[in-house]
Design a protein around this motif. Structure first.
Motif, PDB file in Angstrom:
ATOM      1  N   GLU A 139      45.502  22.764  39.695  1.00 14.70           N
ATOM      2  CA  GLU A 139      44.972  22.403  40.764  1.00 14.70           C
ATOM      3  C   GLU A 139      44.515  23.497  41.716  1.00 14.70           C
ATOM      4  O   GLU A 139      43.183  23.333  42.215  1.00 14.70           O
ATOM      5  CB  GLU A 139      45.715  21.422  41.558  1.00 14.70           C
ATOM      6  N   PHE A 140      45.466  24.322  41.902  1.00 21.53           N
ATOM      7  CA  PHE A 140      44.930  25.496  42.800  1.00 21.53           C
ATOM      8  C   PHE A 140      43.559  26.029  42.190  1.00 21.53           C
ATOM      9  O   PHE A 140      42.698  26.388  42.934  1.00 21.53           O
ATOM     10  CB  PHE A 140      46.168  26.505  43.159  1.00 21.53           C
ATOM     11  N   ALA A 141      43.678  26.780  41.074  1.00 18.06           N
ATOM     12  CA  ALA A 141      42.701  27.675  40.495  1.00 18.06           C
ATOM     13  C   ALA A 141      41.404  26.724  40.324  1.00 18.06           C
ATOM     14  O   ALA A 141      40.391  27.499  40.162  1.00 18.06           O
ATOM     15  CB  ALA A 141      43.265  28.196  39.093  1.00 18.06           C
ATOM     16  N   SER A 142      41.649  25.356  40.071  1.00 18.84           N
ATOM     17  CA  SER A 142      40.233  24.742  39.663  1.00 18.84           C
ATOM     18  C   SER A 142      39.967  24.182  41.006  1.00 18.84           C
ATOM     19  O   SER A 142      38.709  23.544  41.235  1.00 18.84           O
ATOM     20  CB  SER A 142      40.511  23.394  39.157  1.00 18.84           C
ATOM     21  N   SER A 143      40.393  24.440  42.412  1.00 14.98           N
ATOM     22  CA  SER A 143      39.967  23.925  43.697  1.00 14.98           C
ATOM     23  C   SER A 143      38.718  24.855  44.202  1.00 14.98           C
ATOM     24  O   SER A 143      38.554  25.869  43.611  1.00 14.98           O
ATOM     25  CB  SER A 143      40.927  23.871  44.572  1.00 14.98           C
ATOM     26  N   VAL A 144      38.124  24.367  45.023  1.00  9.99           N
ATOM     27  CA  VAL A 144      36.889  25.159  45.489  1.00  9.99           C
ATOM     28  C   VAL A 144      37.225  26.348  46.431  1.00  9.99           C
ATOM     29  O   VAL A 144      36.859  27.303  46.417  1.00  9.99           O
ATOM     30  CB  VAL A 144      35.891  24.371  46.389  1.00  9.99           C
ATOM     31  N   LEU A 354      29.403  37.466  44.514  1.00 12.01           N
ATOM     32  CA  LEU A 354      28.504  36.131  44.006  1.00 12.01           C
ATOM     33  C   LEU A 354      28.984  35.722  42.630  1.00 12.01           C
ATOM     34  O   LEU A 354      29.467  34.431  42.139  1.00 12.01           O
ATOM     35  CB  LEU A 354      27.037  36.372  43.903  1.00 12.01           C
ATOM     36  N   LEU A 355      29.094  36.813  41.683  1.00 11.96           N
ATOM     37  CA  LEU A 355      29.692  36.366  40.287  1.00 11.96           C
ATOM     38  C   LEU A 355      31.065  36.130  40.319  1.00 11.96           C
ATOM     39  O   LEU A 355      31.481  35.043  39.418  1.00 11.96           O
ATOM     40  CB  LEU A 355      29.487  37.684  39.409  1.00 11.96           C
ATOM     41  N   ALA A 356      31.797  36.570  41.188  1.00 10.84           N
ATOM     42  CA  ALA A 356      33.242  36.172  40.987  1.00 10.84           C
ATOM     43  C   ALA A 356      33.461  34.800  41.446  1.00 10.84           C
ATOM     44  O   ALA A 356      34.218  34.085  40.817  1.00 10.84           O
ATOM     45  CB  ALA A 356      34.239  37.104  41.911  1.00 10.84           C
ATOM     46  N   VAL A 357      32.633  34.286  42.587  1.00  8.44           N
ATOM     47  CA  VAL A 357      32.707  32.976  43.179  1.00  8.44           C
ATOM     48  C   VAL A 357      32.484  31.966  42.035  1.00  8.44           C
ATOM     49  O   VAL A 357      33.145  31.148  41.786  1.00  8.44           O
ATOM     50  CB  VAL A 357      32.064  32.850  44.446  1.00  8.44           C
ATOM     51  N   ALA A 358      31.316  32.357  41.346  1.00  6.70           N
ATOM     52  CA  ALA A 358      30.821  31.357  40.229  1.00  6.70           C
ATOM     53  C   ALA A 358      31.770  31.325  39.121  1.00  6.70           C
ATOM     54  O   ALA A 358      32.216  30.356  38.754  1.00  6.70           O
ATOM     55  CB  ALA A 358      29.469  32.239  39.772  1.00  6.70           C
ATOM     56  N   ALA A 359      32.422  32.456  38.874  1.00  7.68           N
ATOM     57  CA  ALA A 359      33.557  32.428  37.859  1.00  7.68           C
ATOM     58  C   ALA A 359      34.805  31.612  38.298  1.00  7.68           C
ATOM     59  O   ALA A 359      35.259  30.684  37.415  1.00  7.68           O
ATOM     60  CB  ALA A 359      34.001  33.735  37.528  1.00  7.68           C
ATOM     61  N   SER A 360      35.064  31.716  39.451  1.00  9.20           N
ATOM     62  CA  SER A 360      36.451  30.845  40.108  1.00  9.20           C
ATOM     63  C   SER A 360      35.717  29.530  39.967  1.00  9.20           C
ATOM     64  O   SER A 360      36.783  28.473  39.717  1.00  9.20           O
ATOM     65  CB  SER A 360      36.492  31.241  41.342  1.00  9.20           C
ATOM     66  N   LEU A 361      34.675  28.949  40.361  1.00  7.89           N
ATOM     67  CA  LEU A 361      34.408  27.578  40.428  1.00  7.89           C
ATOM     68  C   LEU A 361      34.199  27.043  39.159  1.00  7.89           C
ATOM     69  O   LEU A 361      34.120  25.764  38.780  1.00  7.89           O
ATOM     70  CB  LEU A 361      32.910  27.550  41.390  1.00  7.89           C
ATOM     71  N   SER A 362      34.100  27.991  38.101  1.00  9.21           N
ATOM     72  CA  SER A 362      33.750  27.221  36.659  1.00  9.21           C
ATOM     73  C   SER A 362      35.090  27.366  36.154  1.00  9.21           C
ATOM     74  O   SER A 362      35.184  26.983  34.948  1.00  9.21           O
ATOM     75  CB  SER A 362      32.802  28.183  36.079  1.00  9.21           C
ATOM     76  N   PHE A 363      36.227  27.832  36.504  1.00  9.20           N
ATOM     77  CA  PHE A 363      37.452  27.966  36.148  1.00  9.20           C
ATOM     78  C   PHE A 363      38.059  26.454  35.866  1.00  9.20           C
ATOM     79  O   PHE A 363      38.221  25.454  36.754  1.00  9.20           O
ATOM     80  CB  PHE A 363      38.470  28.746  36.763  1.00  9.20           C
ATOM     81  N   GLY A 364      38.696  26.293  34.720  1.00 14.14           N
ATOM     82  CA  GLY A 364      39.804  25.055  34.408  1.00 14.14           C
ATOM     83  C   GLY A 364      38.698  23.778  34.685  1.00 14.14           C
ATOM     84  O   GLY A 364      37.417  23.583  33.951  1.00 14.14           O
ATOM     85  N   ASP A 365      39.218  22.941  35.575  1.00  9.24           N
ATOM     86  CA  ASP A 365      38.561  21.633  35.983  1.00  9.24           C
ATOM     87  C   ASP A 365      37.513  22.022  37.207  1.00  9.24           C
ATOM     88  O   ASP A 365      37.263  20.805  37.825  1.00  9.24           O
ATOM     89  CB  ASP A 365      39.303  20.574  36.167  1.00  9.24           C
ATOM     90  N   GLY A 366      37.305  23.103  37.506  1.00 10.25           N
ATOM     91  CA  GLY A 366      36.464  23.616  38.639  1.00 10.25           C
ATOM     92  C   GLY A 366      35.181  22.739  38.774  1.00 10.25           C
ATOM     93  O   GLY A 366      34.823  22.195  37.789  1.00 10.25           O
ATOM     94  N   ILE A 367      34.640  22.826  39.965  1.00  6.08           N
ATOM     95  CA  ILE A 367      33.385  21.828  40.109  1.00  6.08           C
ATOM     96  C   ILE A 367      32.120  22.611  39.084  1.00  6.08           C
ATOM     97  O   ILE A 367      31.185  21.901  38.842  1.00  6.08           O
ATOM     98  CB  ILE A 367      32.554  21.980  41.547  1.00  6.08           C
TER      99      ILE A 367
END
Ligand code: PHE
Length: 452
Positions: A139-144, A354-367
């Motif tokens: 839940e944490f890692a997939s959140s925005v 920018l790339l890091a944020v995109a990677a974070s948002l794409s992790f797991g069930d991210g948006i």
């Protein structure tokens, strides 16, 4: 040779701390234990040791030689040694691109670590029930917002150190943090080993199980050896350009390698005995540190919270000195293009975030998890590229350059500090390792890995 900007490490000790700081990172504490366990413990360890000594350490020496000989960033260093043939700059460029990608994914994981440090401090982790850590992590890692806020915070720390400069920023911070890190790790090892039932964890880590050592495991061992020593992508060329002129490159490389290896082993000793003693699953994979360890800490009662704080602090500090080296490589290149150091550091940080944020948002069930490249989510793609594919490719180009294109006299002159240091078995090292063993091993493992 001093760099054009006059930046450099003040002493061999400072250089060793900085380079060991680059080497010791998430690779040692987060990644090594779980892949070692996954691919057969002692069996994996044997292959890993082979790659560390015969490929990783040789590459480190090569990069230091290339860096100090030229005093340039990787994009300029290769052509400079090849009578300014511009084509060679692409080898440096490939390394820098790899650094950029590694830094992006590194920021995401470092951000998670900061969050877990924070949650240990505030007691949030202590309040979670055993069965809920997996959900909590996902839940944490997939959140925005939360992962992004922590990754940006981590990047801000990194950028501040880079702006501080090579000696007053990188060297000073590494000299302070590396000893702290060793002490924290030893404390954790003692606690872990003294738990009842710890010996099963030690056995898991060291007893060879050759049935688990697959071809994939061998490729993972190679990728891990390169990633963990920070070699192949030019970071050590950058630090090499800052080495004092009288630094003994052979000795320095051996020290850093030993340090990096010891910390990886100690991390395994800090983690597995505790995992076994508390009856948790040792095959937790990448989630081991975030989903399994917090359960272990909770089961230790009140003192467990302190160990949790110590552990995530340790991980964050180790990650910081590595992220520093990655951002320094990018900053050194940009600032040699007539952009000031501060502006370069900020511009590079802005690009990589920018790339890091995109990677974070794409992790797991991210948006952004629905966005796929080559069938993979961005985070997984970056992980694959930077963990197994790009480092060996860049390393192969570097070692071929060093073994087959760079002038042997230049290499001897640089390794021996212009004839003032004895370099004993250099010919053996040069001909067999740098020219044949390392490139062949790289090639074989890479091709077999790609075929699979
Ligand atoms: N060596 C670092 C680690 O083990 C990662 C790293 C790779 C740093 C490449 C710099 C360059 O975590």
């Amino acid at each position: 040779m001093a760099t054009k900007t006059g930046e450099g490490f003040s002493s061999s000790f400072g250089a060793i701390m900085a380079a060991a700081g680059s080497a010791v990172g998430l690779g040692n504490i987060w990644r090594f234990p779980y892949i070692c366990g996954k691919y057969g413990g002692g069996a994996f360890l044997l292959v890993y040791i082979f790659f560390v000594i015969f490929i990783g350490m040789i590459l480190m020496m090569s990069e230091f030689v290339i860096g100090r000989r030229t005093g340039e960033d990787p994009m300029k260093a290769y052509p400079k040694l090849m009578h300014h043939r511009p084509g060679w700059k692409f080898v440096g460029l490939a390394g820098l691109i790899t650094c950029f990608l590694i830094l992006a994914i590194y920021l995401v994981i470092s951000g998670w670590t900061l969050n877990y440090f924070w949650e240990s401090l505030t007691g949030t982790l202590a309040g979670i029930a055993d069965g809920d850590f997996g959900t909590h992590f996902n839940e944490f890692a997939s959140s925005v917002w939360r992962p992004v806020i922590f990754l940006v915070l981590f990047l801000v720390f990194t950028t501040i150190v880079i702006i501080g400069g090579v000696e007053k920023g990188i060297e000073r911070v590494s000299k302070l943090l590396m000893p702290i890190l060793v002490v924290l790790l030893l404390v954790l090892c003692v606690r872990s080993l003294t738990l009842e039932g710890a010996s099963a964890g030690v056995a898991y880590l060291f007893q060879p199980d050759f049935s688990k050592l697959t071809g994939e495991g061998i490729l993972a061992a190679l990728g891990q050896a390169l990633f963990s020593l920070s070699v192949g992508m030019g970071v050590m060329i950058v630090y090499g350009s800052y080495l004092p002129v009288d630094d003994n490159i052979l000795k320095t490389s051996v020290w850093i390698t030993v340090c990096d290896f010891a910390i990886a082993i100690l991390s395994g000793i800090a983690i597995f005995p505790a995992v076994f003693a508390c009856g948790q699953d040792p095959t937790g994979g990448p989630g081991l540190v975030y989903q399994v360890l917090p359960m272990v800490f909770n089961s230790l009662g009140g003192i467990g919270r302190l160990f949790s704080i110590v552990f995530f602090l340790l991980l964050a500090l180790a990650a910081l000195t590595s992220a520093i080296s990655l951002l320094e490589a990018l900053t050194q290149w940009l600032s040699s293009e007539k952009v000031g150091r501060t502006a370069s550091a900020i511009l590079m940080s802005a690009a990589v975030v920018l790339l890091a944020v995109a990677a974070s948002l794409s992790f797991g069930d991210g948006i952004w998890s629905g966005f796929k490249l080559g069938g993979m989510q961005l985070f997984d793609l970056l992980d694959k590229l930077t963990g197994t594919i790009l480092p060996p490719v860049c390393a192969l180009m570097t070692i071929l350059f060093f073994g087959w294109f760079m002038k042997k006299d230049d290499i001897i002159d640089e390794l021996s500090n212009h004839g003032t240091v004895k370099i004993g078995y250099f010919n053996v090292f040069y001909y067999f390792l740098a020219r044949f063993v390392a490139p062949l091993a790289l090639l074989i493992v890479l091709i077999s890995g790609l075929i699979n």
